[in-house]
Enzyme design. Structure first.
Site, mmCIF file in Angstrom:
data_model
loop_
_atom_site.group_PDB
_atom_site.id
_atom_site.type_symbol
_atom_site.label_atom_id
_atom_site.label_comp_id
_atom_site.label_asym_id
_atom_site.label_seq_id
_atom_site.Cartn_x
_atom_site.Cartn_y
_atom_site.Cartn_z
ATOM 1 N N HIS A 29 -23.499 7.001 61.910
ATOM 2 C CA HIS A 29 -24.694 7.872 61.579
ATOM 3 C C HIS A 29 -24.693 8.442 60.233
ATOM 4 O O HIS A 29 -25.782 8.928 59.653
ATOM 5 C CB HIS A 29 -24.677 9.199 62.627
ATOM 6 N N ASP A 59 -20.146 4.693 66.977
ATOM 7 C CA ASP A 59 -20.404 5.527 65.806
ATOM 8 C C ASP A 59 -19.312 5.178 64.736
ATOM 9 O O ASP A 59 -19.068 6.184 63.981
ATOM 10 C CB ASP A 59 -20.342 7.132 66.239
ATOM 11 N N ASN A 131 -18.643 16.626 56.648
ATOM 12 C CA ASN A 131 -17.387 16.087 57.105
ATOM 13 C C ASN A 131 -17.352 14.832 57.957
ATOM 14 O O ASN A 131 -16.353 14.260 58.109
ATOM 15 C CB ASN A 131 -16.833 17.083 58.068
ATOM 16 N N SER A 132 -18.554 14.612 58.280
ATOM 17 C CA SER A 132 -18.665 13.281 59.096
ATOM 18 C C SER A 132 -18.064 12.017 58.466
ATOM 19 O O SER A 132 -18.213 11.709 57.576
ATOM 20 C CB SER A 132 -20.157 13.111 59.873
ATOM 21 N N GLY A 188 -18.432 -2.589 85.033
ATOM 22 C CA GLY A 188 -19.734 -2.994 85.988
ATOM 23 C C GLY A 188 -19.673 -1.949 87.065
ATOM 24 O O GLY A 188 -20.113 -2.396 88.198
#
Length: 231
Positions: A29, A59, A131-132, A188
């Site tokens: 992101h 992510d 910080n991400s 599944g």
């Protein structure tokens, strides 16, 4: 002539070098929709970065800069973490480079309400915008996670931070570097945690395990013989 114009915008996040030839890990992101990515090192050098790949499900994004003999981090084993163990988060919150915050492990394998399948490491280390993508270190200086999310009702840090385990990130990185994309298997099946009411209904001694409530026809779970109602 009054026509709307596209105005350039800038965002920032953190990351860390995992190979001496310039491979960098960050959050997907952080670089989502980016036209251009610039990487600034701690020695103030700046590089234009290539995005080798992104995996929205975990992510994780993998970047590459043209440099060599770079210092790299050492990866630890998230499985060895103990609840209550001290951790350090390093990043650039609000643009303040190389800021460090300290916290402890609150939980391992934490699931979030967004339905993500990532077994997050929960800490109380302060994580804020910027910080991400930054590293989460144990007390031995090993990276055990990538700071990714906070849980907040205000938009700011409220004591709940979540990191992606480094083994998950490194698996994604290896696949992206080798093939350019990420492949993964699927069980599944759909499950839910066994609570006390379910444990009583199934006559279990303790509320432990996962209740299978849906099985995809001809999926791996069905082939293995799993059925709705299995614990």
């Amino acid at each position: 002539q009054g026509m709307p114009r596209e105005m350039p915008t800038r965002g920032q996040g953190s990351g860390f070098i995992v190979s001496a030839d310039g491979v960098i890990l960050t959050n997907a992101h952080v670089v989502r929709d980016a036209v251009e990515v610039s990487v600034k090192l701690t020695d103030r050098r700046e590089f234009r970065a290539q995005i080798l790949g992104r995996d929205a499900r975990t992510d994780i994004a993998v970047l590459k800069i043209e440099a060599d003999r770079l210092p790299t981090v050492s990866a630890g084993n998230p499985d060895d973490l103990q609840v209550g163990e001290w951790l350090l988060a390093i990043g650039s919150p609000f643009g303040f480079d190389n800021s460090v915050s300290v916290g402890v492990v609150s939980a391992k394998g934490r699931s979030l309400p967004d339905g993500s399948a990532i077994p997050f490491i929960q800490t109380d280390a302060a994580v804020n915008p910027g910080n991400s993508g930054g590293p989460l270190f144990n007390a031995r200086g090993e990276v055990v996670g990538i700071n990714s999310q906070i849980y907040s009702r205000t938009g700011g840090y409220q004591g709940l931070s979540f990191a992606i385990p480094i083994d998950v990130a490194m698996s994604v990185q290896r696949q992206i570097v080798e093939t350019g994309h990420v492949s993964r298997g699927i069980l599944g099946i759909s499950t839910q945690d066994v609570n006390q009411a379910l444990a009583d209904a199934f006559k279990l001694a303790v509320p432990r395990g996962a209740l299978v409530h849906d099985v995809l026809p001809r999926g791996a779970g069905a082939t293995a013989g799993l059925q709705p109602g299995d614990v």
